[in-house]
Write an enzyme that holds these catalytic residues in place. Structure first.
Site, PDB file in Angstrom:
ATOM      1  N   ASN A   1       2.312  20.129 -21.623  1.00 54.14           N
ATOM      2  CA  ASN A   1       1.969  19.262 -22.760  1.00 54.14           C
ATOM      3  C   ASN A   1       2.125  19.957 -24.112  1.00 54.14           C
ATOM      4  OD1 ASN A   1       1.338  16.967 -21.239  1.00 54.14           O
ATOM      5  ND2 ASN A   1      -0.657  17.830 -20.703  1.00 54.14           N
TER       6      ASN A   1
ATOM      7  N   HIS B   1       2.604  12.795 -29.486  1.00 55.55           N
ATOM      8  CA  HIS B   1       2.293  11.394 -29.173  1.00 55.55           C
ATOM      9  C   HIS B   1       1.889  10.636 -30.434  1.00 55.55           C
ATOM     10  CE1 HIS B   1       1.572  12.297 -24.654  1.00 55.55           C
ATOM     11  NE2 HIS B   1       2.771  11.811 -24.860  1.00 55.55           N
TER      12      HIS B   1
ATOM     13  N   HIS C   1       2.824  17.899 -27.230  1.00 57.57           N
ATOM     14  CA  HIS C   1       2.592  16.492 -26.907  1.00 57.57           C
ATOM     15  C   HIS C   1       1.394  15.874 -27.626  1.00 57.57           C
ATOM     16  CE1 HIS C   1       5.675  17.125 -23.947  1.00 57.57           C
ATOM     17  NE2 HIS C   1       5.610  15.861 -23.551  1.00 57.57           N
TER      18      HIS C   1
ATOM     19  N   LYS D   1       9.329  22.670 -13.641  1.00 52.99           N
ATOM     20  CA  LYS D   1       8.322  21.603 -13.552  1.00 52.99           C
ATOM     21  C   LYS D   1       7.920  21.387 -12.087  1.00 52.99           C
ATOM     22  CE  LYS D   1       6.868  17.007 -14.772  1.00 52.99           C
ATOM     23  NZ  LYS D   1       7.048  15.788 -15.523  1.00 52.99           N
TER      24      LYS D   1
ATOM     25  N   HIS E   1      10.791  10.115 -27.786  1.00 51.18           N
ATOM     26  CA  HIS E   1       9.708  10.932 -27.236  1.00 51.18           C
ATOM     27  C   HIS E   1       9.986  12.433 -27.423  1.00 51.18           C
ATOM     28  CE1 HIS E   1       6.533  12.180 -24.505  1.00 51.18           C
ATOM     29  NE2 HIS E   1       7.420  12.930 -23.879  1.00 51.18           N
TER      30      HIS E   1
ATOM     31  N   ARG F   1       0.811  -1.229   0.000  1.00 52.59           N
ATOM     32  CA  ARG F   1       0.000   0.000   0.000  1.00 52.59           C
ATOM     33  C   ARG F   1       0.844   1.280   0.000  1.00 52.59           C
ATOM     34  NH1 ARG F   1      -3.653  -2.739   3.736  1.00 52.59           N
ATOM     35  NH2 ARG F   1      -5.290  -3.663   2.448  1.00 52.59           N
TER      36      ARG F   1
ATOM     37  N   GLU G   1      -2.767  17.694 -12.352  1.00 51.85           N
ATOM     38  CA  GLU G   1      -2.889  18.204 -13.730  1.00 51.85           C
ATOM     39  C   GLU G   1      -4.337  18.527 -14.112  1.00 51.85           C
ATOM     40  OE1 GLU G   1      -0.223  16.360 -16.775  1.00 51.85           O
ATOM     41  OE2 GLU G   1      -1.935  16.593 -18.109  1.00 51.85           O
TER      42      GLU G   1
ATOM     43  N   ARG H   1      -0.652  22.855 -14.839  1.00 49.54           N
ATOM     44  CA  ARG H   1       0.369  21.846 -15.193  1.00 49.54           C
ATOM     45  C   ARG H   1       0.236  21.394 -16.645  1.00 49.54           C
ATOM     46  NH1 ARG H   1       1.930  16.350 -11.664  1.00 49.54           N
ATOM     47  NH2 ARG H   1       3.437  15.532 -13.158  1.00 49.54           N
TER      48      ARG H   1
ATOM     49  N   LYS I   1       4.203  11.382 -11.620  1.00 54.58           N
ATOM     50  CA  LYS I   1       3.293  10.607 -12.486  1.00 54.58           C
ATOM     51  C   LYS I   1       3.959   9.262 -12.730  1.00 54.58           C
ATOM     52  CE  LYS I   1       1.065  13.806 -15.698  1.00 54.58           C
ATOM     53  NZ  LYS I   1       1.011  14.072 -17.144  1.00 54.58           N
TER      54      LYS I   1
ATOM     55  N   GLU J   1      12.549  18.066 -25.169  1.00 53.23           N
ATOM     56  CA  GLU J   1      11.768  18.507 -23.996  1.00 53.23           C
ATOM     57  C   GLU J   1      12.305  19.836 -23.466  1.00 53.23           C
ATOM     58  OE1 GLU J   1       8.994  17.620 -22.595  1.00 53.23           O
ATOM     59  OE2 GLU J   1       8.623  15.548 -23.188  1.00 53.23           O
TER      60      GLU J   1
HETATM   61  N1  LIG Z   1       6.225  10.520 -15.680  1.00 49.91           N
HETATM   62  C1  LIG Z   1       6.414  11.548 -16.460  1.00 49.91           C
HETATM   63  O1  LIG Z   1       6.097  12.691 -16.112  1.00 49.91           O
HETATM   64  C2  LIG Z   1       7.038  11.336 -17.807  1.00 49.91           C
HETATM   65  C3  LIG Z   1       7.375  12.441 -18.598  1.00 49.91           C
HETATM   66  C4  LIG Z   1       8.004  12.210 -19.831  1.00 49.91           C
HETATM   67  C5  LIG Z   1       8.258  10.914 -20.251  1.00 49.91           C
HETATM   68  N2  LIG Z   1       7.909   9.864 -19.445  1.00 49.91           N
HETATM   69  C6  LIG Z   1       8.183   8.485 -19.856  1.00 49.91           C
HETATM   70  O2  LIG Z   1       9.603   8.343 -19.936  1.00 49.91           O
HETATM   71  C7  LIG Z   1       9.891   7.267 -20.810  1.00 49.91           C
HETATM   72  C8  LIG Z   1      11.085   7.633 -21.658  1.00 49.91           C
HETATM   73  O3  LIG Z   1      12.162   7.836 -20.790  1.00 49.91           O
HETATM   74  P1  LIG Z   1      13.620   8.226 -21.285  1.00 49.91           P
HETATM   75  O4  LIG Z   1      13.544   9.074 -22.485  1.00 49.91           O
HETATM   76  O5  LIG Z   1      14.320   8.736 -20.097  1.00 49.91           O
HETATM   77  O6  LIG Z   1      14.229   6.878 -21.818  1.00 49.91           O
HETATM   78  P2  LIG Z   1      14.483   5.424 -21.208  1.00 49.91           P
HETATM   79  O7  LIG Z   1      14.217   5.331 -19.782  1.00 49.91           O
HETATM   80  O8  LIG Z   1      13.780   4.491 -22.138  1.00 49.91           O
HETATM   81  O9  LIG Z   1      16.051   5.284 -21.468  1.00 49.91           O
HETATM   82  C9  LIG Z   1      16.554   5.353 -22.775  1.00 49.91           C
HETATM   83  C10 LIG Z   1      17.639   4.309 -23.025  1.00 49.91           C
HETATM   84  O10 LIG Z   1      18.845   4.746 -22.412  1.00 49.91           O
HETATM   85  C11 LIG Z   1      19.349   3.734 -21.548  1.00 49.91           C
HETATM   86  N3  LIG Z   1      19.999   4.487 -20.479  1.00 49.91           N
HETATM   87  C12 LIG Z   1      19.426   5.145 -19.450  1.00 49.91           C
HETATM   88  N4  LIG Z   1      20.348   5.861 -18.791  1.00 49.91           N
HETATM   89  C13 LIG Z   1      21.533   5.632 -19.401  1.00 49.91           C
HETATM   90  C14 LIG Z   1      22.859   6.108 -19.190  1.00 49.91           C
HETATM   91  N5  LIG Z   1      23.144   7.023 -18.252  1.00 49.91           N
HETATM   92  N6  LIG Z   1      23.838   5.635 -19.994  1.00 49.91           N
HETATM   93  C15 LIG Z   1      23.544   4.755 -20.995  1.00 49.91           C
HETATM   94  N7  LIG Z   1      22.321   4.299 -21.264  1.00 49.91           N
HETATM   95  C16 LIG Z   1      21.329   4.738 -20.471  1.00 49.91           C
HETATM   96  C17 LIG Z   1      18.173   2.893 -21.177  1.00 49.91           C
HETATM   97  O11 LIG Z   1      18.548   1.575 -20.874  1.00 49.91           O
HETATM   98  C18 LIG Z   1      17.345   2.930 -22.458  1.00 49.91           C
HETATM   99  O12 LIG Z   1      17.800   1.968 -23.356  1.00 49.91           O
HETATM  100  C19 LIG Z   1       8.630   6.965 -21.590  1.00 49.91           C
HETATM  101  O13 LIG Z   1       8.089   5.760 -21.130  1.00 49.91           O
HETATM  102  C20 LIG Z   1       7.694   8.125 -21.237  1.00 49.91           C
HETATM  103  O14 LIG Z   1       6.346   7.734 -21.218  1.00 49.91           O
HETATM  104  C21 LIG Z   1       7.321  10.060 -18.250  1.00 49.91           C
END
Ligand SMILES: NC(=O)c1ccc[n+]([C@@H]2O[C@H](COP(=O)([O-])OP(=O)(O)OC[C@H]3O[C@@H](n4cnc5c(N)ncnc54)[C@H](O)[C@@H]3O)[C@@H](O)[C@H]2O)c1
Length: 339
Positions: A221, A228, A224, A203, A238, A106, A213, A217, A128, A170
């Protein structure tokens, strides 16, 4: 509320040591685990019990199946309510690990060590959490704030170039929605680290005002809604999709000034994004409409909320009926194709 710290790996180890728990649950991206063995072993050497879940380093981690696997793994290893979970990786890892933290027993407390540029400026901040449903991305999740976000930007040194580009997409969005960051980006004395911290703080402040949101907030987007759709249609990251999503919405509403602002800051930073992924073949309006109409921001009445820009630093929330959007897309298709 979360606290954000910009510190070195050795300081992160000290902070983790100071956590009031005897048991740490680490959810570590498999690629990070490989590249930062020493750092992870320093975390294991703090006189606390440390359980490590090695997480798949792709979007494929964000499934109910891996969620169940990770929860059962920690429960089997004796997780208790006073454990502290730490996500170490990019947005995939923090989205996933945050959801684990929010429902394990929980809810246990958690922190993030973001290792991608995108996670440092965006994904790790705001609480999130999510996995994907077979019906769409991020549809199963929660709002659950981490206690700490420990940022060491040197993790970026091992990040593949397409993921650097993703973070830049971003960052450009933040520059367009915040007049302070816009001014900073144009100042030649600005360092990359300063830009990262401004985006993260911006942020954080928005999240504090509007955690769930329902209002302000939403400006995060920008780019986005179409981003998307673009992300689903082409094999791009992304953040790159967010960049093209901004170009898309500016062209849809014929906003030359906004294109110029985006050009201005992109070149001030010495960044390049190249042509839109639909160059030559044109954009598939039907496909865009089909993805956009499934957007979480479509109300039951068939009205879509979109974030628009009056100029640098002045985003606003607008609404458009899906039928009107379809008409506009058809009317502006040739311009969007020519981007
Ligand atoms: N929660 C939120 O507010 C929010 C906002 C934006 C995006 N997201 C989510 O984030 C995700 C994308 O995240 P991301 O762009 O950080 O990519 P990711 O987490 O997929 O990482 C990208 C790649 O880099 C590798 N990697 C990570 N750190 C590394 C490092 N220091 N050195 C070498 N390799 C490394 C990972 O293994 C992966 O293959 C999506 O699922 C998206 O939906 C969430």
């Amino acid at each position: 509320m979360s606290s954000i710290y910009y510190i070195s790996k050795s300081d992160i180890v000290e902070r983790v040591k100071g956590l009031k728990t005897d048991k740490l649950l680490l959810v570590v991206d498999e690629n990070v685990l490989k590249s930062y063995e020493d750092f992870i072993s320093n975390l294991k050497d703090l006189g606390k019990e440390v359980i490590v879940y090695k997480a798949k380093g792709t979007e494929g981690l964000k499934t109910l199946a891996y969620l169940e696997e990770c929860l059962e793994f920690f429960i089997e290893k004796g997780a208790h309510r006073n454990c502290h979970l730490i996500a170490i990786g990019g947005g995939v890892t923090s989205d996933f690990a945050g959801l684990v933290a929010s429902i394990l027993l929980r809810g246990v407390s958690w922190s993030v060590i973001p290792t991608t540029l995108l996670a440092m400026v965006d994904a790790a901040i705001g609480g999130k959490t999510a996995v994907n449903s077979r019906f769409g991305k991020n549809l199963i999740g929660s709002f659950y704030q981490p206690d700490n976000i420990w940022i060491d930007s040197s993790f970026i040194e091992t990040l593949p170039p397409e993921h650097i580009q993703s973070g830049r997409g971003e960052i450009l969005k933040y520059i367009l929605i915040s007049s302070g960051i816009y001014r900073q980006a144009k100042d030649a004395r600005t360092t990359f680290n300063a830009l990262i911290s401004s985006c993260a703080q911006f942020k954080k402040l928005l999240v504090e005002k509007d955690f769930k949101e329902i209002g302000e907030r939403k400006i995060l987007n920008l780019g986005h809604t179409f981003g998307h759709a673009i992300e689903k249609m082409y094999p791009i990251s992304h953040g790159a999709a967010v960049y093209y999503g901004m170009r898309f919405i500016f062209e849809l509403f014929d906003e030359k000034k906004n294109h110029e602002v985006l050009d201005e800051v992109t070149s001030a930073l010495g960044w390049e994004f190249g042509s839109v992924p639909w160059k030559g073949e044109g954009i598939d309006v039907e496909k865009v409409m089909s993805y956009v109409s499934k957007d979480k921001k479509v109300a039951a009445s068939g009205v879509l909320e979109i974030i628009r820009l009056k100029g640098a630093g002045t985003p606003y929330i607008d609404k458009i009926e899906l039928a009107k959007l379809n008409e506009l897309l058809i009317k502006r298709k040739a311009n969007i194709d020519a981007l």
